[in-house]
Every structure is written in C-alpha cells, then in structure tokens.
Design an enzyme around this catalytic site. Structure first.
Site, PDB file in Angstrom:
ATOM      1  N   TYR A 139      91.805 147.462   2.951  1.00  0.00           N
ATOM      2  CA  TYR A 139      91.277 146.480   1.987  1.00  0.00           C
ATOM      3  C   TYR A 139      92.431 145.591   1.528  1.00  0.00           C
ATOM      4  CZ  TYR A 139      89.017 145.070  -2.493  1.00  0.00           C
ATOM      5  OH  TYR A 139      88.487 144.370  -3.553  1.00  0.00           O
ATOM      6  N   LYS A 199      88.439 144.992   5.024  1.00  0.00           N
ATOM      7  CA  LYS A 199      87.759 144.209   3.988  1.00  0.00           C
ATOM      8  C   LYS A 199      88.745 143.173   3.472  1.00  0.00           C
ATOM      9  CE  LYS A 199      85.812 144.524  -0.688  1.00  0.00           C
ATOM     10  NZ  LYS A 199      85.616 145.436  -1.844  1.00  0.00           N
TER      11      LYS A 199
END
Lengths: 298, 298, 298, 298
Positions: free
Chosen positions: A138, A166
């Site tokens: 992420y 992400k």
C-alpha cells in the site's frame, strides 16, 4: 498467484466505530460490514486508514479483525490491514490475520524516520516470509510519510506472495508507470477516491473505498459501467459521486463517514482523540451533498 | 513561567541503544547520558526522535525515562519526549515523566490522519491540563506529518504551561515570524542541526541536538561564541561541524549516531527494524568526517 | 578578483517608474536613484526584478541603464541586470552595460523550458566571455523558474569573471552550503528580504533590496550593527523592519514599492500590464506599516 | 460558441526549426506541417511551447504564424500561440494571428512576478476584447510559473470568446474538477503527453501534442479507439507509445523532437541558445525507443 489476485471491484473499508466511553463498538462494526456485503461490494478491508488502524491497541486490532471476518463469513474476500511502525508488530498482526482467515493482508510501510528502499524491502520481505497468504502493498505518502516509487513497488512485487498494489497518491501516472514496469497483468488497486474513474480507465482491478458506507449503489454503478466498457455511463456515474468523494478526501475519511452514517440514521460514537468529529459547518455541507445524491430526504 | 524557561544552550538527545537481541541496553544509555553531562551539555532530552520514541513500547519508554533521569540526577534540566498518536497515551506518558522528575516534557503532535488546528489545540491542551510541569511544543513536519504554522504555535503558547517551542523545519523565517507574533521573550529552540548558527543569530535559547554524542566540544564552542557575541568565532565553529551536521540530517540521526559511536569506540547494537544500520559506504564517509574533526585518529 | 568583489553592504534596487501613458519616466528614475545614493546605500542595481527587467523592451532597458549610471556618476558601484531568455540578448545587454560604465552585471538564468546544468553553464560562460567586467550570478527560482543548486553555483564561480552570487531562495542553508563548497571568501549576497539578518550572520557581503526606497535608515542600521558585531542591535533593527519586509515579499516588490512611494509623497505611475497596482485593502495595510516605522505621519 | 469549440482530436504542435546560422528555417517548418496534416491530425498549433514561442522575436513569431497558416490552407483548424509577458505584446500577436487567418489563439498567462487572479483575468479579458476569434486558455505552471486553479479557469471561461482550456499540469483531477465547475460541455484539452489516456477517459476534446512529428499513427490510433468507445484498444495504443511520451516529458519537447526528426531522416538545425541539443547518451536511448515503435529500422 500473480495472475489471479484474490480481490477485484469495489473493496469496502469499514470504519472502526467506538462507543461513547471510547471502547470499540463491535456489534456496530458487524452491522456496518453486513450492510456493505449485502449491498453487493466485492470485498471487505478492515483496519485500513478509514478503520483508524494506527490509533488502535494491539488487542483492539485483533478484535476488529475477528469481528469483521466472522461477519463476512467467506461471502467475499477480505483484506486485513496489518501495518505497524516496527517490523515485529507487523509480523505479529499478519500472522494473526492469517490465522483468523483473512484472504490477504495489506502492508503500508509507515515511517517516522524516512525509510530507505533497503529498509522497506527488508520490512516487507520479513512480513511476507512469516505468512502464507497474499500481500497487497500500500502506497499512501500523505498518511504514511514515505512514498514508494513505481520502481520500488516493482521490486516489492518480486517477493513471491506480494501480488497486489494499492496506490493512493492520486496520480494516475503512477499506475501507468507501474504497468510499464511490471506488465499488463500487474494487479493494482486505486485508493484515492477522486481518481476512481481514471484508475479504472488505466486498468485498475479494484477501488478501495469507504464510500460504500454511504453510496454503495453509485460505487457499484461506476464499476459496472467500466466492466461493460461503457465509458460514457462510467463518466456519468463518476461525476454524480465526485462531489462527495472530494469532500471525503478534503475532510478525512473517519470524520466524514462517521458524520454521514449519523446523518443517515446510524449514530456513530466519537472518534478517538486527537481526532474530533466533523465540525458543524461541514456537517451541513455533507447533508446537502447526501440530499443531492438521494441518500438523504431533502 | 514564560519569562524563564527551564532550558537553554546545548540540549543533548540520547539515542536509545539496543542489545543484539533487540532489548533495551539501559546501562549503555546511562553511560551515554553520563558522558554528555560530563562534557558540559546544558540539558538532556531522552525519547526524542533520536531516541526512536515512536518505535518503543510503553514499558520501554518508561524504562528509558527512569534510567535517563536517574543518571542525570538533577545536574542539568531534562526534557522528556511524551508524544503519542493518541491523546490518551500522550497523557499517560506525560504523567509518568512528571512523576519520574522530568523538568519538562516535549510534545510533538503526530499525525496519521492530518490533524486540524482544533484537534492539535485540544490535544495539547488536554496534555497540559494533566500535568504541572512545562511543555515544549515540537514542530517537525518531516517526521510527524503535520506542520504547525507560527500562527498555530502562537496559539499553543497561550496554554499556561506551554512555554517553549522546538522548531525543526530548518527554515529560520519560522523563528523570525514567531518572534514577530509572540514578542522577543518567546523561548524557541532549534531542532534542525544545519540551522544551528542561523537559529542562534535569530535568538534561539537553545539547540536540541544529538551531535554531543560525537562532538560535544564543538557544539558547546558554537554556543559559547554566540553567548560572547563573537559572530566570527561562531561562524568558524559552525563551519567546522557543518559537514557532520549535514551528514546527520541526510542519513538520519539514529543511524548516524549509532555508527559514529561504534566508530569512536562505543559499540552500539542494532537499530530496531525496519531501521537498518548505516550502510557500509556511508560508514566510510562518516569515518572521514570524524577524522577531519579530530574525533577519530586518521 | 575573487577576493575583492566590487560590491558590499546595502545594494539598492530601483524600480522602473512609468508615466501614465506607460512610457518610462526617466527623470523620476534619476530622482529615485539620487535619493537612495544620498541616503547612503553602498550600491545601485538597476534592472533587477524590482526594476521589472523582463517586462521592458530592449530600448527601454538601455535607457534605464544609461539614466541610472549617469545619475550614480561613480559615487557607488553599480550592478546592472542583463538577464534575457536567450543567450544572444543577454550578451547584447551585458556588452551595453559594460560600455555604459557598469561596475558589474547580474545574470539570472531564466527559463521557459527547464534548463539543464550544461545549458546554464554554457549560457553564463558565453556572457562572461563577451565582457570584461565581473558577473554576479543570481538564483531566484520563484521568478526565474530554474533553481541553481549550490553545487552548480560553485561550478559557475569557476568562470573567471563570475565573482559574486546573489541568492534569493530565502533558505539560509544554501548560503552555508556555498561556503562549505567554495570557502570562506566566496562573495555571496542575499536577495530575500526577510532573510536579511540570517544572511548577514551567515557571512553575506551584502543585501540586495528595494527597501531603501522607503526605509533606507533602517536597512543601513542593520548592516552597521552587523559590521560592528553587535548581534543584539542587529536583531532589534531587523525585527523593526521585518513586518514591512514580509509584506514586500508577499505582495511583490514593484507593487509595494510603487504604492509606498506614492503614500510617502512621490507619486509613481501605473505598473506595466498585466501587473496591477497594489489593491486598496493592501495599500491601507501598507500605510499602517509605514506609520509604525515612522516613515509616514500617523 | 461554447458548445461547439473549433478544435478536437489530435492537435499537432510543430517545432520551430532553425538553420545552422540560427535563423528560422521556414521551408522546413512548412514541410513539417504538411507531413502532419497529411498524416491525418485534426489541428495544427504553431507557436506553442514546442515551437519555442518565448525564445522568438516578434518578427520571427509573425513569420512562423504566416508560414504555418499558409501551409495548412484551411484543411484543418489552427490554434496559434500568442502568449507574451506583457499584455500589450499579447494583444499585438493575437491581432496578427486573427488577421493571418487563425481559427483560434492560445493564451498562456506567463509570469515573472507571480500574477494575482485579478491580473490574469484583466490580462485575458484585454486580449479577448481585442479579437473576434476564440481563445484557448492554457495552464502550464511548469513553464509559465503560474498555476491557474480550476476555479480561476472557470471564471476565465465566462469571458465570451474564451471557449477552450488546455490543461498541462498532468493531474487528471484538475479536469474532473473543471467538469464539476463548468458542466459536461466544457471544452478541455490535454497538454501533458503521459496523461493522454486518462484525459480522454475524463472527456477531453483533444490532445495537444508534438508527438505527431514522430508517431502520428499511434497518436491517432489512441484517439480512434476512444472515439469508438474501445477502452481496451485505447489502453494498448497508449501503452505502446507511453515510453516515448515519458521520454519527451523528461527531456523537453524541442530537444526530443529535433533529435527524433534528425534520427528519422529529417535533419533539424540547432536549438536556440541557451537550449542545447539532446545529449548523445539520450539520443541513443531515443533511437532505441523509436526502433521499438517501428519508427526506425533496428
């Protein structure tokens, strides 16, 4: 594993609701998860930024994980946030999530001291070796204080069970660059709400968002239009929800989602200090946005 | 209290040394504190950024506080870092520091979600009400992820026992602006090593620095020259140490101080993961800098 | 030549006043220059940013140069801005300034397309070869769109007649870094008004400023205090004028100086479009600042 | 006029080629324009950033305008850059372009002194009043030094003949915001090459680009796929050309296009100093990119 990442579509991020005494409201968490699964979202991701992960104790994190996964009960895949400032705690939470039945875990390399690339690689690799389920890396420099370049992300994706990314910078160029570096089948997900349309157009597998607490049908409509290849419909669905998405970004997800749930009939307790509730003048603005979207009567 | 803040001069920030098994090396911490007090520094500040505060457990933080204060034994004032992401934990640590005998505590409003001004004011006010000793507010956007404007700092200084400001942006204009807003007697301290000369010229009461681990005499010489009003001598003392100060900033204080202590005969164990030791090529550069400064034989 | 640069102290930047029809008001320019020389400034620098150099035609630039130099008449050294977007025009103006009797010329590498280091070096070298007088290299990324690193400036200073540097980033660290790279005798000048104190403390030879249009005595008092080594007096002189210096930076030098001259009894015509006069509400604020400084009756 | 802006699709930006003596090579300019029109581009835009507008004299600008418009001869619409630092010169060039037969003109508010919103509005309004043809407002902070917010652009679009916006920030969020402010029928164009796909997905009417000098078929293929609503084909066409688009952005359009034309058999003379040719090592990289695209034999 790289070719078939376990997540796609609208991946909903539950908030972590508190009672007035500041303790977790686990029944309400379960109800919020249930509502979003019933609305048709394609995944549930407890303990994200929206879930105020960094503000919770270890015990609280474990309780949230267990409650959310029990409620989902395998109906959709789950992505549990396990980020911690130290590698040791991140490993602890990753193992806990795996034992609790998470489909995958999400790792945000957090920083106080700016981390070097070597430190980030070592950190993620240590977590990856400790578990057998997939990891979504992420990138969110605005909250984590460290920015993962596409080049570094490409190296992280070489770790066997790091299979998803992400991206929350809000810069679609990062996604295009990632495809250039890793190939068409790289599984990236968008975490910046106002970038939802551009990210899907760029080939994102999914959209990680807290918005399904308030407007699940619109979120799903955007994804459906993209899946059908109907760019005009996608643009219309996106522009309908953009004012709310921008508002969420501007005022912070926990503040806005808590206020929005309360407005729409599901009272949510306080945020954890130092976070304060959305100020009244902004609540009034949020009310207007929700009325415009049909989520509230005029 | 505003007029006579309890700290001035060279305020030394000890690292938090670890054993090879990752646990705290409290005897070494005591020895490092002793060495800096003996060298003549004017204050000791455990649990700063250099002391890797955010990477420690609550128990470890308490042990560091107790060890450092016991070793100082009142010979110089102490400033204990009590920052935490949540208000509740910050209050806990502030109370602990007060009971342990700290002269003052330092509060860095940390962020994951960007804090609003109202949230920062409420957070600091809650900590201030919980204790009876002075608070130094600390601005360090590079590590904390939130930037306190001079205007906000001026409001924080209206809280009765918030009497000091540590500024680490590295922008001397912030200090001039603070004097403009708060008057000549505002007690501000510099936390950006390469800004040491400019900050003293701007009227800083002190310099918060980890450099006395390696070059206490040079740090003190700069302060002495300023105190004497000898700007030429101050400039010479500053330029002598600037290469090391810049190196410390570029590579991170815990990494550089740990490597420098090891080079100069005091082996320090590992850093806490994900932090890694200073890479070998940079250790070689550090060795050259220390040789140039006479801190190591050629 | 490196050791004894021809400029030091308060180097005053005249505006380029216009008549109501938009043409140059050369008699007023001469009067403004005279006033500042009479007030005791140590140098005059026509055609700086304050002098709206980039907005003038070639003919106008030549007329300003001639008028200013004739008025100065050798009483103080002069520094004429010759910057142009193309190398050819910069050379033209540098030669003109030399023939007109300038002590030195100032070169700001301007950019539309971002210039590479090689392009900047080649550009400055070509200008330097075309003339026999010293060059001050000027770094001002906010107006020029290109930022000269200290490392690049150090390379530019290797060109024989490039002997001075005007730094306008407002970051005193740049100046310290320059001394580290080039040695104590590097002749650098400060061009960021709010940095005046820090720059002198860092060893700046001079302060390039338009402020002597309005408050020459205060500007000179700061320099005198520094020259005497009286840091306390310097700080007092600096803080007295800082509100005006910050106002000048915030609203732009041509707008503020023109409004301030008009307020203090020397009407100045329009600015060159698209530049507009300082808005009325800011004129009121400027009036208060000038009253506070004794430059206007209350 | 707002509803039916005169430009769409691939709008090609010719470079302004020079002879070895530095003078304009107008026959080559005509040939380059002809080649792009023949390749099927939908518009021609002389005197853009690629056409090194700010580095040309007034006479040269007029010669480029006349040459390009004469060669186009009405086959596609034209958009002539008329930006100048002063309002007076911008008006002069806008009138010249109108008389020469331009379909529309492009205005980039350029800055040396940062322009206020009021200054930008007054500047553009004055130009708009001086001509009867449409204006495209151009936002490119990287070259112009001033950033037009979507809110300011919305106000500029209220000027009657300001009917188009060229956005070159490279941030697709700006485009979405513009649609939110101005409605679906706002005619915006993308000027950041690596953003071509995202901008079309966001609803851009056209792509302003110098790439048709080298890869017109690929540029047109992307536009065709979008027009057909085939997002997968659009993504493939985009990713094929993205490495070259990124290279163009990284090294500057005039340098890359001149080098690329020379590599592909159309020698182009020097750039105007201080701009230098693309360095040899980057020419080698460009050659590889062009070979990969089939624009050069291996």
């Amino acid at each position: 594993m790289k070719k078939t990442p376990p997540l796609h579509g609208i991946i909903a991020y539950p908030i972590t609701p508190l009672r007035d005494d500041g303790s977790l409201d686990l029944p309400l968490l379960a109800a919020l998860v249930e509502r979003m699964v019933s609305a048709g979202v394609h995944g549930i991701a407890p303990l994200g930024s929206t879930g105020i992960l960094p503000y919770l104790t270890d015990d609280e994190r474990e309780a949230v994980t267990e409650t959310a996964l029990r409620q989902v009960a395998g109906r959709v895949p789950t992505l549990v946030g396990v980020s911690s400032l130290t590698t040791a705690r991140a490993i602890h939470h990753a193992r806990f999530a795996e034992r609790a039945g998470a489909t995958a875990v999400m790792v945000l390399p957090m920083s106080y001291w700016k981390l070097t690339d070597a430190e980030i690689l070592t950190h993620v690799d240590a977590i990856a070796r400790a578990i057998g389920i997939p990891i979504a890396i992420y990138n969110n420099p605005a909250t984590a204080g460290v920015d993962l370049t596409p080049e570094l992300i490409a190296r992280l994706l070489e770790i066997p069970n790091v299979t998803m990314v992400k991206e929350s910078t809000g810069d679609v160029n990062r996604m295009h660059r990632l495809v250039q570096l890793c190939g068409d089948d790289v599984a990236f997900y968008n975490g910046s709400n106002p970038l939802a349309l551009a990210a899907f157009a760029a080939g994102a597998r999914g959209w990680c968002t807290a918005a399904p607490h308030l407007i699940p049908a619109l979120n799903l409509a955007l994804h459906d239009a993209i899946t059908r290849g109907d760019l005009d419909a996608a643009r219309r669905a996106f522009h309908a929800q953009l004012p709310l998405l921008r508002f969420m970004k501007e005022h912070g997800l926990p503040r806005v989602i808590a206020a929005g749930l309360t407005l729409t009939g599901t009272p949510v307790g306080p945020l954890r200090a130092p976070l304060l509730p959305l100020p009244e003048r902004h609540v009034a603005e949020l009310r207007r946005l929700l009325v415009d979207l049909g989520a509230l009567p005029a």
